[in-house]
Structures are given as C-alpha cells and as structure tokens.
Design an enzyme around this catalytic site. Sequence first.
Site, PDB file in Angstrom:
ATOM      1  N   HIS A  93     -65.519 -15.857 -16.402  1.00 30.04           N
ATOM      2  CA  HIS A  93     -65.352 -16.900 -15.373  1.00 30.04           C
ATOM      3  C   HIS A  93     -63.922 -16.880 -14.828  1.00 30.04           C
ATOM      4  O   HIS A  93     -63.702 -16.898 -13.618  1.00 30.04           O
ATOM      5  CB  HIS A  93     -65.687 -18.269 -15.973  1.00 30.04           C
ATOM      6  CG  HIS A  93     -65.202 -19.432 -15.157  1.00 30.04           C
ATOM      7  ND1 HIS A  93     -65.654 -19.692 -13.881  1.00 30.04           N
ATOM      8  CD2 HIS A  93     -64.272 -20.406 -15.429  1.00 30.04           C
ATOM      9  CE1 HIS A  93     -65.041 -20.780 -13.404  1.00 30.04           C
ATOM     10  NE2 HIS A  93     -64.205 -21.223 -14.315  1.00 30.04           N
ATOM     11  N   HIS A 131     -56.362 -21.712 -15.652  1.00 26.78           N
ATOM     12  CA  HIS A 131     -56.706 -23.035 -15.132  1.00 26.78           C
ATOM     13  C   HIS A 131     -57.482 -23.912 -16.116  1.00 26.78           C
ATOM     14  O   HIS A 131     -57.476 -25.130 -15.983  1.00 26.78           O
ATOM     15  CB  HIS A 131     -57.436 -22.948 -13.780  1.00 26.78           C
ATOM     16  CG  HIS A 131     -58.893 -22.584 -13.842  1.00 26.78           C
ATOM     17  ND1 HIS A 131     -59.340 -21.287 -13.813  1.00 26.78           N
ATOM     18  CD2 HIS A 131     -60.003 -23.362 -13.901  1.00 26.78           C
ATOM     19  CE1 HIS A 131     -60.667 -21.273 -13.856  1.00 26.78           C
ATOM     20  NE2 HIS A 131     -61.103 -22.525 -13.915  1.00 26.78           N
ATOM     21  N   ASP A 132     -58.148 -23.327 -17.114  1.00 31.07           N
ATOM     22  CA  ASP A 132     -58.882 -24.146 -18.075  1.00 31.07           C
ATOM     23  C   ASP A 132     -58.208 -24.204 -19.443  1.00 31.07           C
ATOM     24  O   ASP A 132     -58.784 -24.738 -20.392  1.00 31.07           O
ATOM     25  CB  ASP A 132     -60.317 -23.614 -18.239  1.00 31.07           C
ATOM     26  CG  ASP A 132     -61.201 -23.972 -17.045  1.00 31.07           C
ATOM     27  OD1 ASP A 132     -61.020 -25.068 -16.473  1.00 31.07           O
ATOM     28  OD2 ASP A 132     -62.074 -23.163 -16.681  1.00 31.07           O
ATOM     29  N   GLU A 178     -57.369 -27.919 -20.488  1.00 24.16           N
ATOM     30  CA  GLU A 178     -58.578 -28.730 -20.657  1.00 24.16           C
ATOM     31  C   GLU A 178     -59.429 -28.271 -21.847  1.00 24.16           C
ATOM     32  O   GLU A 178     -60.000 -29.092 -22.555  1.00 24.16           O
ATOM     33  CB  GLU A 178     -59.401 -28.648 -19.355  1.00 24.16           C
ATOM     34  CG  GLU A 178     -60.194 -29.893 -19.067  1.00 24.16           C
ATOM     35  CD  GLU A 178     -60.762 -29.868 -17.652  1.00 24.16           C
ATOM     36  OE1 GLU A 178     -59.970 -29.962 -16.699  1.00 24.16           O
ATOM     37  OE2 GLU A 178     -61.991 -29.739 -17.523  1.00 24.16           O
ATOM     38  N   ASP A 179     -59.532 -26.983 -22.044  1.00 31.21           N
ATOM     39  CA  ASP A 179     -60.523 -26.466 -22.999  1.00 31.21           C
ATOM     40  C   ASP A 179     -59.966 -25.730 -24.210  1.00 31.21           C
ATOM     41  O   ASP A 179     -60.754 -25.220 -25.028  1.00 31.21           O
ATOM     42  CB  ASP A 179     -61.478 -25.502 -22.272  1.00 31.21           C
ATOM     43  CG  ASP A 179     -62.304 -26.210 -21.207  1.00 31.21           C
ATOM     44  OD1 ASP A 179     -62.487 -27.441 -21.323  1.00 31.21           O
ATOM     45  OD2 ASP A 179     -62.750 -25.545 -20.268  1.00 31.21           O
ATOM     46  N   ASP A 226     -62.858 -21.779  -8.117  1.00 32.75           N
ATOM     47  CA  ASP A 226     -63.482 -22.248  -9.362  1.00 32.75           C
ATOM     48  C   ASP A 226     -64.903 -22.752  -9.075  1.00 32.75           C
ATOM     49  O   ASP A 226     -65.867 -22.392  -9.766  1.00 32.75           O
ATOM     50  CB  ASP A 226     -62.613 -23.374  -9.938  1.00 32.75           C
ATOM     51  CG  ASP A 226     -63.034 -23.816 -11.321  1.00 32.75           C
ATOM     52  OD1 ASP A 226     -63.574 -22.993 -12.089  1.00 32.75           O
ATOM     53  OD2 ASP A 226     -62.812 -24.995 -11.651  1.00 32.75           O
TER      54      ASP A 226
HETATM   55 ZN    ZN Z   1     -63.100 -23.079 -14.274  1.00 29.42          ZN
END
Ligand code: ZN
Length: 185
Positions: A36, A62-63, A66-67, A123
Amino acid sequence: MTFDGIRLVTRAAHFAAQRHADQRRKGRRCEPYINHLAEVAALLSEATEGEDAALVAACFLHDTIEDTPTSPDELRDLFGDDIAAVVMEVTDDKSLPKLERKRLQIVTAAKKSRRAKLLKLADATSNVRALAVDPPTDWDGDRALDYIAWAEQVIGHCRGLNSKLEHAFDAAVSGARAAVLSRVA
Ligand code: ZN
C-alpha cells in the site's frame, strides 16, 4: 538535516518496511502493508514527475505514527521537520472514536497543506482501488459503498492541485463502485 532525494526516499521506504513488517492488508490476499505504501509513493512520484522527494518519502511514512510505535520526534530526527509535519497532517488522533475521526477528516481536509492534500488523494486512490481488486474480507457491499462515498467527500476538499491524481482517484471510484455492485448483484 538535508538529504539528497534518492537517499531520503530509500531511507523512508526501508524505515516503513521495518515498522510495518508484520502488518498485512485486510483482503483475501493478505498483501504486505508495504505494498500500500509503495503504491501511494509511486502514484505521487509519477503525478508530480519526481519533483518532490520529501513528499514521496512522506508517502512511505504516512501510516507509521497511526499504525506503528513511531513518534513524531523520531520522524523529525530521522527525516527532518518538513516530512514529519506532512505525516502529522495526515495522522488521525487515535484517542477519538472512529466515527469522529472520519467526520474530522472531511471537515479538516480543506485546511490542509498542498502536500497533505496530494498525499490524501494518493492514499484514497490506493484504498479505493483495493475495494475493487481485493476488498477486506469482513466488509459487505454496503460498507464498501459507504467507504467510497466518504472518500469522495474527503477528496472533494483536496481537488484543484493535480489533475493526474484526481483522474486516478475518479477512475478508482468508478471501478470500485462497479466491482462492489457486481459482487452484490
Ligand atoms: Zn494509507
């Protein structure tokens, strides 16, 4: 801290691959999560003709906040303030309930920076494409259609910056809607 473009993007790709190493997408193929991130980075690097290495690096990252267990300070130290700032702009506040986070994405999108809007476009394109080719196994048709409609609302506030990316998003939306409707038919 400054890097040349190739070193910056490679460092970001490597960092993201390590941080997301154990994560998979939610479709039947269980694709590695890095697929991704690579898709988002490739979409942006093509659409901006390779002109913004920092933004392509931010795509890979970018994640991470968050993740994965990654802090804004860590990104600042490793990649500099500009890249950390873009990642922060596209990071949800995970202390809020999911519905509120989704609502905030719609109402805050218009105020984001140009880079953050472009990243959100790429995204969303990747996420909507996945609904056509390999949707999350626990999503029914309604959930997929709701997601597409929500993504269109967010992206409605990110337009007017890059026609290539907008076309890619619009094509992803039509493809995904057709695929979902054909599955539930
Ligand atoms: Zn993403």
